[in-house]
Design an enzyme around this catalytic site. Structure first.
Site, PDB file in Angstrom:
ATOM      1  N   HIS A  80      -8.955   4.880  -1.106  1.00  0.00           N
ATOM      2  CA  HIS A  80      -7.661   4.207  -0.962  1.00  0.00           C
ATOM      3  C   HIS A  80      -7.455   3.188  -2.078  1.00  0.00           C
ATOM      4  CE1 HIS A  80      -4.171   2.332   0.622  1.00  0.00           C
ATOM      5  NE2 HIS A  80      -4.729   1.461   1.437  1.00  0.00           N
ATOM      6  N   CYS A 101       0.837  -1.212   0.000  1.00  0.00           N
ATOM      7  CA  CYS A 101       0.000   0.000   0.000  1.00  0.00           C
ATOM      8  C   CYS A 101       0.866   1.255   0.000  1.00  0.00           C
ATOM      9  CB  CYS A 101      -0.924  -0.002   1.208  1.00  0.00           C
ATOM     10  SG  CYS A 101      -1.656  -1.614   1.533  1.00  0.00           S
TER      11      CYS A 101
END
Lengths: 374, 374
Positions: free
Chosen positions: B323, B82
């Site tokens: 996200h 991420c």
């Protein structure tokens, strides 16, 4: 700032079922670190293509940093399909040239035999092609390369036998190389009797699948200079391009040689990306070693042998040393570095001072070329 | 050489079912290129984690170069879970600082809704954890973060309600931001009535899945300077670490601020990585904004609001802006750049001159922090 290679570490390419991808990478890293005298490492750049698909492990930079007890320092994975290793070397060198990092550990690793069947491997490899126009149509890499081979035969009037010269030489070279995967010679008869993977492409035209890791330490000082590099992309979809010309190889090799201020005639050794025989042929043509359609003559003549006019892949190349995809580009650079340091053992090319390595992603869409100088 | 941001382009974060990953990336790239006055681009660095697993497309650098008509120039994908987007920005900046490239296009992209079910998404995300000790045991990211949240509650004596302050502020901020995914406010009642994903972690503690792309052009000249960066890794396995401290955030933020010659008090705006409420809390604590266990008070007090003492995520952060994993780090940097250029529209923080962004991979194992200055 200059980018120099100060240490090299290679694992044997094999089926390493007892090792995780982190353990395999660690073996190469520890060898390279020892070889370089254990310098303080400031960043890790990993070359890898398929760890998410085949090993369930992304976050691979942090994972490998942890595997060698270096959690803390920056660590990334670079993916450029089968050209991931070469790209990792180039960006590692850029990290040192920028002055941001003093010593960068570059490690290429791929663990392909974790896949439970060859179909999984094929599917994973196919993500290097175009997802919408190639992969989704069921085109495997062998199929795409068989089409390229057929077209190359058509354009240049070649027989199947004409492709045997590359694999026969690669297997001969790999036979005495410790880290090579396929350490046996093959004959013309073996070649012609090997089954088609996808006609006209035979099993003995194709590089094997295997697990392997190669590491180099790049720093401001060392024995061998990364004197030039160049990287070029091309259209991903095979059929959007001239099937028989590797434009990105031509352009990347040119850029790398210009940056290193050398010409073709200065090269003592070349590592080409012979994932399939026809790609190996097109690669030496794109570099400019021979005209298009003449590579088979070049390999047949003996000029590509270790003691020949321009030694190609003295360790056996992708065909016989092996092709653990994301690791291959680092193996190529590490092998040239060992040659220039006169540490290549039985594969040593006498007096080699300048070498070029060409690492290809996809069927020619992402290429990194690197020039090393002693 | 300095690394400056000269153009920014963002797509709305959404379910972009009609766009391929290349088309989505291209939208952000074209916006950034136009914004920068269409400079000649010398290299492309892509931040992405899961294109192989979710979109069947690796070789992503070459694919995106092709999608924007730039086949030919070097193009790689950087993966750091991420944290891929932040890492891509950092290495793009290194490319310019090295003098090798004049203009680098950095694009973060993730297309998560291509997966046919949420289980596929969860499995792909789980490759950011340890394959052998976490993923193979069935630990999803929500599960790992629920355990972190439980431990954090235990250590600091917090109630579930104490975690509501972050998502409520993030949704409030995102409500008027055009590129945000979840543009609606939530109340404490909404929070407390939202279902558990994994007790005590609720749906409204978790950032959504979505598709998005963010691009910036880094060159030697521009409006905003990438004045500092720092990247740190940590052990991948969550249980090998102190569950409630983000050591790699602490170290990366410190390095970035030192490189930029600034102190905590100089910051006008901060982008934190609030993938889950508890991670957002631990993030502001690790940066040093508040003591450990006090983040809920900081968010409750209003200090984190757009007009507060230290505005956090004025565009709504991972929780509400969205996200799209490998794109997030580029969104964060792009949003700060727009703030410093006074182009942030309704989310504008008055007079912002210095900003910090923190992008986290895994549960805290691969972090890149970046300081921007006007």
């Amino acid at each position: 700032m200059k980018a120099m290679i100060k240490g090299v570490g290679l694992t044997k390419i094999d089926q390493h079922w007892s090792k995780s991808i982190g353990e395999l990478a660690a073996e190469a890293c520890f060898k390279a670190l020892r070889d370089a005298g254990n310098p303080k490492i400031d960043a890790i750049v990993v070359g890898n293509m398929m760890s998410g698909l085949l090993n369930g492990q992304e976050n691979l930079g942090a994972h490998i940093a942890e595997s060698i007890g270096m959690s803390g320092i920056p660590a990334i994975k670079i993916e450029a399909a089968c050209g991931s290793g070469g790209a990792a070397v180039m960006w590692g060198a850029i990290g040192v040239i920028s002055g941001i990092f003093r010593n960068v550990l570059v490690v290429g690793v791929e663990k392909m035999t974790d896949a439970t069947n060859t179909e999984d491997q094929s599917s994973a490899l196919a993500t290097a092609s175009d997802a919408e126009t190639e992969l989704s149509m069921g085109a495997t890499f062998a199929a795409l390369n068989a089409i390229i081979m057929r077209r190359y035969m058509h354009e240049h009037g070649l027989s199947e036998e004409d492709f045997s010269h590359l694999p026969i030489l690669m297997h001969k070279n790999a036979a005495d190389v410790e880290h090579a995967q396929l350490r046996y010679r093959i004959s013309l008869k073996d070649y012609l009797e090997s089954p088609y993977v996808c006609e006209p492409l035979r099993l003995l035209d194709a590089s094997p699948t295997g697990d392997g890791a190669a590491a180099i330490i790049i720093g401001e000082e060392g024995d061998v200079e990364i004197a030039g590099f160049g990287s070029s992309t091309d259209l991903v979809e095979t059929f959007s391009r001239d099937l028989t010309e590797l434009r990105a190889v031509k352009s990347a090799a040119k850029k790398a040689m210009e940056m290193a201020s050398i010409e073709l005639g200065d090269l003592d050794i070349v590592q080409i990306h012979d994932a399939f025989s026809v790609i190996g042929y097109m690669c030496v043509e794109a570099i400019g070693v021979v005209e298009r359609g003449k590579a088979h003559k070049f390999f047949e003549s003996g000029d590509a042998e270790r003691n020949g006019y321009l030694p190609i892949n003295p360790e056996g190349g992708l065909k016989a040393r092996g092709h653990p995809v994301g690791a291959t580009g680092v193996y190529q650079v590490a092998e040239i570095a060992l040659q220039l340091m006169e540490r290549a053992g039985p594969s040593q090319v006498e007096g080699a001072r300048i070498g070029l390595s060409v690492n290809i992603g996809g069927t020619g869409s992402n290429v990194t070329a690197i020039v090393l100088k002693r």
